[in-house]
Design an enzyme around this catalytic site. Structure first.
Site, PDB file in Angstrom:
ATOM      1  N   PHE A   9      37.073  41.823  36.437  1.00 23.26           N
ATOM      2  CA  PHE A   9      36.406  40.464  37.154  1.00 23.26           C
ATOM      3  C   PHE A   9      35.416  39.811  36.157  1.00 23.26           C
ATOM      4  O   PHE A   9      34.461  39.254  36.928  1.00 23.26           O
ATOM      5  CB  PHE A   9      35.756  41.097  38.228  1.00 23.26           C
ATOM      6  CG  PHE A   9      36.609  42.240  39.019  1.00 23.26           C
ATOM      7  CD1 PHE A   9      38.068  41.851  39.222  1.00 23.26           C
ATOM      8  CD2 PHE A   9      36.265  43.517  39.212  1.00 23.26           C
ATOM      9  CE1 PHE A   9      38.639  42.747  40.117  1.00 23.26           C
ATOM     10  CE2 PHE A   9      36.937  44.372  39.822  1.00 23.26           C
ATOM     11  CZ  PHE A   9      38.416  43.895  40.439  1.00 23.26           C
TER      12      PHE A   9
ATOM     13  N   ILE B 224      55.092  30.482  41.268  1.00 27.09           N
ATOM     14  CA  ILE B 224      54.544  31.686  41.238  1.00 27.09           C
ATOM     15  C   ILE B 224      55.561  32.584  40.504  1.00 27.09           C
ATOM     16  O   ILE B 224      56.791  32.561  40.741  1.00 27.09           O
ATOM     17  CB  ILE B 224      54.602  32.249  42.827  1.00 27.09           C
ATOM     18  CG1 ILE B 224      53.523  31.416  43.564  1.00 27.09           C
ATOM     19  CG2 ILE B 224      54.109  33.895  42.919  1.00 27.09           C
ATOM     20  CD1 ILE B 224      51.996  31.427  42.883  1.00 27.09           C
TER      21      ILE B 224
ATOM     22  N   ASN C 279      55.628  35.965  39.808  1.00 28.68           N
ATOM     23  CA  ASN C 279      55.772  37.140  40.286  1.00 28.68           C
ATOM     24  C   ASN C 279      55.593  37.264  41.762  1.00 28.68           C
ATOM     25  O   ASN C 279      54.098  37.537  42.047  1.00 28.68           O
ATOM     26  CB  ASN C 279      55.658  38.481  39.486  1.00 28.68           C
ATOM     27  CG  ASN C 279      56.033  39.870  40.152  1.00 28.68           C
ATOM     28  OD1 ASN C 279      55.954  40.238  41.314  1.00 28.68           O
ATOM     29  ND2 ASN C 279      56.340  40.840  39.402  1.00 28.68           N
ATOM     30  N   PRO C 280      56.362  37.190  42.882  1.00 31.12           N
ATOM     31  CA  PRO C 280      55.587  37.038  44.202  1.00 31.12           C
ATOM     32  C   PRO C 280      54.960  38.260  44.463  1.00 31.12           C
ATOM     33  O   PRO C 280      53.737  38.182  45.455  1.00 31.12           O
ATOM     34  CB  PRO C 280      56.647  36.810  45.123  1.00 31.12           C
ATOM     35  CG  PRO C 280      57.997  36.415  44.195  1.00 31.12           C
ATOM     36  CD  PRO C 280      57.604  36.934  42.784  1.00 31.12           C
ATOM     37  N   LYS C 281      55.363  39.477  44.134  1.00 31.16           N
ATOM     38  CA  LYS C 281      54.779  40.624  44.422  1.00 31.16           C
ATOM     39  C   LYS C 281      53.264  40.946  43.832  1.00 31.16           C
ATOM     40  O   LYS C 281      52.587  41.190  44.644  1.00 31.16           O
ATOM     41  CB  LYS C 281      55.577  41.886  44.029  1.00 31.16           C
ATOM     42  CG  LYS C 281      55.374  43.214  44.512  1.00 31.16           C
ATOM     43  CD  LYS C 281      56.430  44.239  44.113  1.00 31.16           C
ATOM     44  CE  LYS C 281      56.202  45.620  44.936  1.00 31.16           C
ATOM     45  NZ  LYS C 281      57.667  46.359  44.859  1.00 31.16           N
ATOM     46  N   THR C 282      53.273  40.646  42.374  1.00 33.58           N
ATOM     47  CA  THR C 282      51.937  40.961  41.961  1.00 33.58           C
ATOM     48  C   THR C 282      51.174  39.713  42.277  1.00 33.58           C
ATOM     49  O   THR C 282      49.685  39.845  42.372  1.00 33.58           O
ATOM     50  CB  THR C 282      52.133  41.100  40.344  1.00 33.58           C
ATOM     51  OG1 THR C 282      52.674  39.975  39.743  1.00 33.58           O
ATOM     52  CG2 THR C 282      52.771  42.329  40.229  1.00 33.58           C
TER      53      THR C 282
ATOM     54  N   GLY D   1      46.932  29.501  37.133  1.00 35.83           N
ATOM     55  CA  GLY D   1      46.026  30.645  37.293  1.00 35.83           C
ATOM     56  C   GLY D   1      45.837  31.000  38.666  1.00 35.83           C
ATOM     57  O   GLY D   1      45.591  30.172  39.653  1.00 35.83           O
TER      58      GLY D   1
ATOM     59  N   GLU E 203      41.551  33.916  40.316  1.00 39.45           N
ATOM     60  CA  GLU E 203      40.200  33.517  40.921  1.00 39.45           C
ATOM     61  C   GLU E 203      40.147  32.656  42.084  1.00 39.45           C
ATOM     62  O   GLU E 203      39.062  32.624  42.729  1.00 39.45           O
ATOM     63  CB  GLU E 203      39.329  32.983  39.829  1.00 39.45           C
ATOM     64  CG  GLU E 203      39.024  34.147  38.813  1.00 39.45           C
ATOM     65  CD  GLU E 203      38.445  33.423  37.389  1.00 39.45           C
ATOM     66  OE1 GLU E 203      37.313  33.558  36.923  1.00 39.45           O
ATOM     67  OE2 GLU E 203      39.549  33.276  36.634  1.00 39.45           O
TER      68      GLU E 203
END
Lengths: 326, 168, 776
Positions: C282, C668, C670-673, C740, C743
């Site tokens: 973070f 997007i 990878n929709p899962k991550t 990205g 954030e």
């Protein structure tokens, strides 16, 4: 952590003998181990009493609870759930499931404050850690601190939830020390800070908590615990209320009320109880009683809200128990 | 005298200051159990003692002589994952993975608590024999395990899938 | 600065301005991203699939070895002692008791610490990684309350901690500035960020505000925050002669390697940083004193060292987000059109770092307005250096901006979404550059419908039992970044396997998984044929896991390496190949080989090409082009955040009952991550809104809640199911069409919560966190 000797007690007599007036008794360790790691506590020896009998037995119409009973086991006990719901709820509102599985009943009574300056062994002054050193909390972060019964030496609060319920239930603490056994009312067990905030209970050197007695309490069946905190779970109380009430035709026959998060000890609200007893179970009466109890409140710069919060929490909790919702 | 850890007998450490967590991580190299705060505030070090979940950071190892400890490394059956481990992957119940072993061990301990009807802070009827298996119940009961990546939804989904039927 | 130096700086600044202008006006085709990434067109590959994490299995089994878990023979354990004054000199350090304690191998203070160079402060060089530039334990000076002043090495952690507690220090304390008020009284300085002043004046905003028929002019405050990655900072390290190997938890392995080399006077390749797993970062896991102290102690003792900071140690020796005081003033016409946007304020910083929390960054491009006045000033305090924390600037800046817009909507009696859309800009309102891809209107439309925004009532009008219920929304924006220095290596084996190596990081963002998906598509391979290597400073590239830029940086680097690989393969293919005569931009990778774009039947497999060339493998390394696209276009991730809260009328407790994030972040991968990334940001935003605060005692400049028991973050019980949708519209100018996403989730969330609290209660809380006492 300062080095220490460790011994495991086989029974109460053995524990008191091993402690020899100087050791600290170790229950689940959930508070003591943390305080030792912070070097706030530096016992030369620990006597492990976590393996002593952990039974919950019928006793004079009430219950006798072994000091080594784990918090979870006490909250889970059918008699507690049915006859002392305020106690089960208070325990379940405290800490996390993991910690409740470890923490003992006796240890819960001996929890120490979460005051940030008490915890800052290296960088802050604290009369509780070092008598006479001064108190950095009075003019510092004191949002979680006491509004009742504090002293110029200490404004810390007792962090236990369970003890608030025990205070309301007139619990009796059974002690065994080098000079024999005795009992102390839970409400007399913890002390107000006065000049000596380092002294938090009436325990004599070497004295061990062996059990808690819950007296028979017909009104406890209608009881509950309300905890107000900064997140939904796993946080210490800003204010909490333990209440039990016996209601007949809209009249308060009897009532037990205790507050947490407001004082150096679980705060039995005797003034409010007296005001409520034999009066009407109305929101106005609850409010008047709460105001009476909090009339002596002396908030600090950061915790003035607790006075109003406690008042509201008392009114709402009694309202919930009696159906007189605000 | 010894502590049983994942089925093996392990001697109790000489230094009574050694926590169960440090015994696991430093002496036994069972580093799946994580140190997040070392003060019982995050749940990353959760292990099972005789099936009950505890935080191993506040547990002095000497206190656990004769007890049986199960860590994350003890959950899989060889290469086969515990169903909850697989559900964590399926539901993306983690990101960095650091709180994950603690979440998984905690959830397994929690499932046993639910099975035996232990109420929680949010349980309405304390005297009911069965606790409702609801999202709110799971969230309250898992609140002793922090996750700072924010995988909470996936964690609860994984637990629901794995233990929902057991409790129903 | 000398007159000469000043002139040189001005000349440099002028040159930069000319360059900047040139990039802005250059043709699109000259820019990276001027020609859309071919992967954007590809529909049926791995990109876009909800692939489960490739590192999932090792993580759920507890087999992922983090920095403090690497075994080493003859290991010693470190513990630190910290200062208890904010400023002054140590007049004495008593170490005899610690040295005599059982198991102690070394007690290190400034007296015996090796003489080292100061750490290179982040952003002062491309690979500078340090949170501050204070020399680590080099003299008797104390710069902040909590500064490490002694290190103990012992045979066990218990022994080290005990011995560290025996070190006592006497001080000559000096007058310190430990409150923002005191810092402001000493005068503030204008802030700058990424080489640009945090000051924009377009027109006369104060005059426009004064003249505007409708306005709000309000002050907001946000407190200090700490990252609280669940893994505390740790390193296990050892010297091998003059070479240093560090197992670290790092967001910048190449950066830390270079920076450690500077500190210890080594060549860059003498320091190797391994960081395959990072337990949350973070923004906090760059370079702080612990790596330097650990390496110095290992040098002095001649033994490997494990230095694992305690949780308190993280608070004492790793910086967090600083506090802000912000003013937002908006002037508008009756139809909502902004005449003026004023967003100014002051933050606290130190003399030893350079991050004035840039809370105006989002405001620069969020809305059109007739005039702008944006300004971040900083006051200098004696405290631990503040640093980057998830969406530095945007997380707290959008709280102020988006609450003020909500306040203006009330003043105008307008729907706050309508007010925002009324001020939707055609181009970047402060830079004038075109947006590369901005579909926030679409995000709002989709979000409002799904959330049931139309059901929102007037403030204080919805009550369920003791609970007041309200809805709020806010816009989130976070810039697309791609930092320079990205590079990647691809090794293609004759059996069709590929190893893609880049000094990138997996801290839970899903980078390893998504990058494998992208690389597989880029190379025309199956996922199990591609190994993505990362978390090792020996790999190519300087790819910071920060600024939500890793995906773009990796994407551009792998794209460049792939281009080079195609060139190499065409050379190897020679004249006997079906591909003979084709140029690199005429072929693409597919089906484990190359094919002609215009004539797909002209194909040859990698195995065939390499086999004919009698090669087992081919390896290429290439650097990504400089990130000029960021200056040519205005590029951002966007969100429309919706929130429903319940506020207890009795106690003031706030519970978030529903959240929807509607995202416009390009494609997007990878929709899962990605869903987890969005949710994670939102959850941190909920914490920011309701409970997070580093309690800094201004009397002594000391952090008083250095613990996860007292610094509250949301627990399971605080969090509803967080609904996340996205429009998946690719940005034609970004690698893979992606922006990205690390954030953007935290951005706007605090404002959405605060606006919902207002809608529930009629109360505006303008200082975070929104604790119950403020609502009673």
């Amino acid at each position: 952590m300062t080095p220490f000797r460790y011994a495991r007690a086989t029974d109460v007599t053995d524990a008191v003998r091993l402690a020899d007036g100087g050791a600290r008794y170790l229950g689940g360790g959930t508070n003591l181990v943390d305080l030792m790691r912070e070097t706030i506590e530096r016992p030369a020896a620990l006597v492990d009493v976590s393996g002593l009998p952990a039974t919950i037995e019928a006793h004079d119409g009430g219950l006798l609870i072994g000091a080594a009973v784990r918090n979870t086991a006490l909250a889970e006990h059918p008699a507690v759930r049915a006859r002392y719901p305020v106690l089960a709820r208070a325990i379940l509102a405290g800490a996390s499931a993991q910690i409740r599985n470890m923490a003992t009943v006796g240890g819960n009574l001996l929890q120490r404050t979460r005051c940030a300056y008490f915890y800052d062994e290296e960088g802050s002054r604290c009369n509780k850690r070092v008598p006479g050193q001064g108190c950095d909390a009075i003019d510092g972060f004191n949002r979680i601190h006491a509004i009742l019964g504090a002293s110029p030496a200490c404004v810390a609060t007792h962090p236990s939830d369970m003890c608030v319920a025990l205070a309301a239930l007139d619990a009796i603490v059974h002690l065994h020390g080098p000079d024999g056994t005795r009992t102390v009312a839970l409400t007399d067990f913890h002390t107000l800070p006065g000049e000596r905030p380092d002294i938090e209970t009436v325990l004599a050197p070497g004295e061990l908590i062996t059990a808690l007695a819950l007296p028979a309490s017909p009104l406890a069946a209608r009881s509950t615990y309300r905890k107000v905190r900064d997140r939904a779970s796993y946080a210490f109380a800003l204010v909490s209320v333990a209440a039990a009430i016996d209601l007949e035709d809209g009249i308060v026959r009897d009532v037990r009320l205790a507050l947490g998060g407001v004082a150096h000890k679980p705060w039995r609200a005797t003034k409010a109880e007296t005001a409520l007893r034999n009066g009407p179970a109305t929101e106005a009466a609850f409010r008047a009683a709460a105001e009476l109890e909090l009339a002596d409140a002396a908030p600090l710069a950061g915790n003035g809200f607790k006075v109003e919060l406690a008042r509201r929490a008392i009114v709402a909790t009694l309202g919930e128990l009696t159906g007189e919702t605000a | 005298m010894a502590i049983e850890i994942n089925g093996s007998q392990v001697p109790v450490p000489d230094d009574p200051r050694v926590s169960l967590l440090d015994l696991l991580r430093e002496s036994l190299h069972l580093t799946g159990t994580k140190k997040g705060c070392n003060q019982g505030a995050c749940g990353a070090c959760t292990v099972l003692v005789d099936g009950e979940r505890i935080v191993s950071c506040l547990a002095l190892a000497v206190q656990y002589e004769g007890r049986s400890i199960t860590t994350i490394e003890g959950l899989s059956d060889g290469d086969a994952l515990h169903p909850l481990q697989q559900a964590f992957i399926d539901h993306d119940g983690f990101q960095c993975g650091y709180c994950t072993p603690g979440q998984i061990c905690s959830a397994i301990g929690m499932a046993a608590e639910l099975r035996r009807g232990l109420p929680s802070h949010v349980t309405g009827d304390l005297t009911a024999e069965r606790v409702p298996f609801s999202r709110v119940e799971l969230q309250e009961r898992m609140s002793g395990n922090l996750c700072c990546c924010g995988a909470h939804n996936g964690i609860i989904d994984a637990i629901t899938e794995t233990f929902g039927e057991v409790a129903a | 600065m000398s007159v000469l130096g000043d002139a040189a700086a001005k000349a440099k600044g002028a040159a930069q301005q000319v360059m900047k202008k040139a990039i802005e006006v250059a043709p699109d085709s000259w820019m990276p991203g001027g020609r859309p990434d071919p992967l954007i067109r590809r529909q049926h590959g791995h990109v876009g699939q909800p692939v489960s994490r490739l590192d999932g299995r090792v993580k759920v089994r507890g087999e992922a070895r983090f920095a403090a878990e690497v075994p080493m023979a003859n290991l010693t354990y470190a513990a630190l002692a910290y200062s208890t004054i904010p400023k002054g000199r140590m007049t004495g350090i008593e170490t005899a008791a610690a040295e005599a304690a059982p198991g102690v191998v070394l007690v290190m203070t400034h007296r015996n610490m090796p003489r080292l160079n100061p750490p290179p402060l982040f952003m002062t060089a491309s690979k500078a990684a340090a949170g501050d530039d204070i020399p680590v334990m080099q003299d008797d000076r104390v710069y902040w309350n909590g500064q490490p002043i002694a290190l103990v090495l012992a045979e066990t952690q218990e022994q080290a901690e005990h011995a560290a507690s025996l070190v006592t220090v006497t001080y000559n304390e000096e007058s310190a500035v430990t409150s923002l008020a005191a810092g402001k009284a000493q005068g503030t300085e204008p802030g700058s960020f990424q080489g640009e002043p945090l000051k924009i004046d377009i027109g006369d905003a104060e005059a426009a505000l004064a003249a505007a028929p409708h306005k709000v002019d309000v002050a907001y405050e946000t407190p200090r925050h700490n990252h609280n990655a669940i893994e505390p900072h740790a390193a296990t390290l050892a010297w091998d002669g003059d070479n240093l190997v560090v197992h670290d938890c790092s967001q910048g392995v190449a950066h830390v390697a270079w920076s450690m080399a500077q500190v210890f006077g080594l060549k860059e390749d003498q320091v190797r940083i391994h960081s395959p797993f990072v337990g949350g970062g973070f923004g906090g896991k760059t370079m702080w004193s612990y790596q330097v102290l650990g390496a110095a102690a290992a040098k002095l003792s001649g033994r490997p060292v494990r230095i694992a900071l305690s949780r308190e140690g993280v608070y004492r020796s790793v910086g967090g987000r600083t506090l802000t005081e912000q003013r937002v003033a908006l002037g508008a016409q009756a139809d909502g059109a902004f005449d003026a946007i004023i967003h100014t304020g002051t933050v606290a910083m130190t003399a030893h770092n350079a991050l004035p929390e840039p809370f105006i960054v989002a405001t620069r491009s969020a809305y059109a307005a007739g005039t702008f006045k944006l300004d971040v000033e900083y006051a200098t305090l004696d405290m631990i250096a503040n640093t980057f924390m998830r969406a530095p600037g945007e997380a707290v800046g959008t709280f102020a901006l988006e609450c003020a817009i909500d306040e203006l909507a009330v003043a105008l009696d307008m729907d706050p979404i309508a007010l925002r859309l009324r001020n939707e800009p055609e181009k970047d309102p402060t830079s004038g550059t075109p947006f590369s891809s901005r579909n926030i209107v679409e995000a709002y439309r989709a979000g409002a419908e799904r959330f049931g925004w139309a059901g929102r009532r007037a403030p204080g009008q919805r009550r369920e039992g003791d609970w007041l219920v309200g809805m709020g929304c806010a816009t989130g924006t976070y810039p697309y970044y791609r930092m320079g220095g990205g590079a990647a290596r691809i090794t293609l084996h004759s059996d069709g396997r590929a190893l893609v190596g880049i000094a990138a990081h997996e801290m839970g963002m899903g980078t390893a998984t998504a990058s494998t998906q992208v690389a597989a598509d880029r190379l025309g391979l199956a996922m199990d044929q591609v190994t993505f290597a990362y978390g090792d400073s020996a790999l190519p590239g300087e790819v910071l896991a920060g600024g939500s830029q890793q995906t773009a940086s990796i994407g551009a680097s792998v794209m460049a390496a792939h281009q080079r690989l195609v060139g190499e393969l065409l050379k190897l293919a020679g004249n006997d190949s079906p591909l003979a005569g084709l140029k690199p931009d005429e072929v693409e990778s597919a089906d484990a080989g190359l094919r002609c774009v215009a004539a797909p039947d002209r194909f040859e497999s990698y195995a065939s090409i390499l086999g004919r060339a009698q090669r087992d493998e081919v390896t290429v390394v290439a650097e990504a082009p400089p990130p000029l696209e960021m200056q040519h276009w205005s590029m951002h991730s966007y969100s429309a955040m919706f929130c429903e809260v319940r506020v207890n009328a009795v106690t003031g407790e706030t519970r978030v009952s529903r959240v929807l994030g509607s995202f416009d972040c390009g494609r997007i991968l990878n929709p899962k991550t990605a869903r987890s990334q969005f949710r994670g940001g939102i959850i941190m935003g909920i914490g920011l809104a309701l409970m997070e605060e580093t309690q800094f005692d201004e009397r002594k400049g000391r952090i008083m809640n250095p613990s996860l028991g007292e610094y509250l973050v949301p627990v399971h019980a605080d969090l509803p199911v967080i609904d996340v949708i996205w429009n998946d519209i690719p940005d034609p100018h970004a690698p893979m069409g992606a922006h990205g996403i690390g954030e953007i989730g935290i951005t706007g969330t605090a404002a959405a919560v605060a606006n919902a609290v207002y809608n529930a209660t009629g109360k505006r809380i303008r200082d975070l966190p929104i604790t119950l006492d403020k609502l009673m």
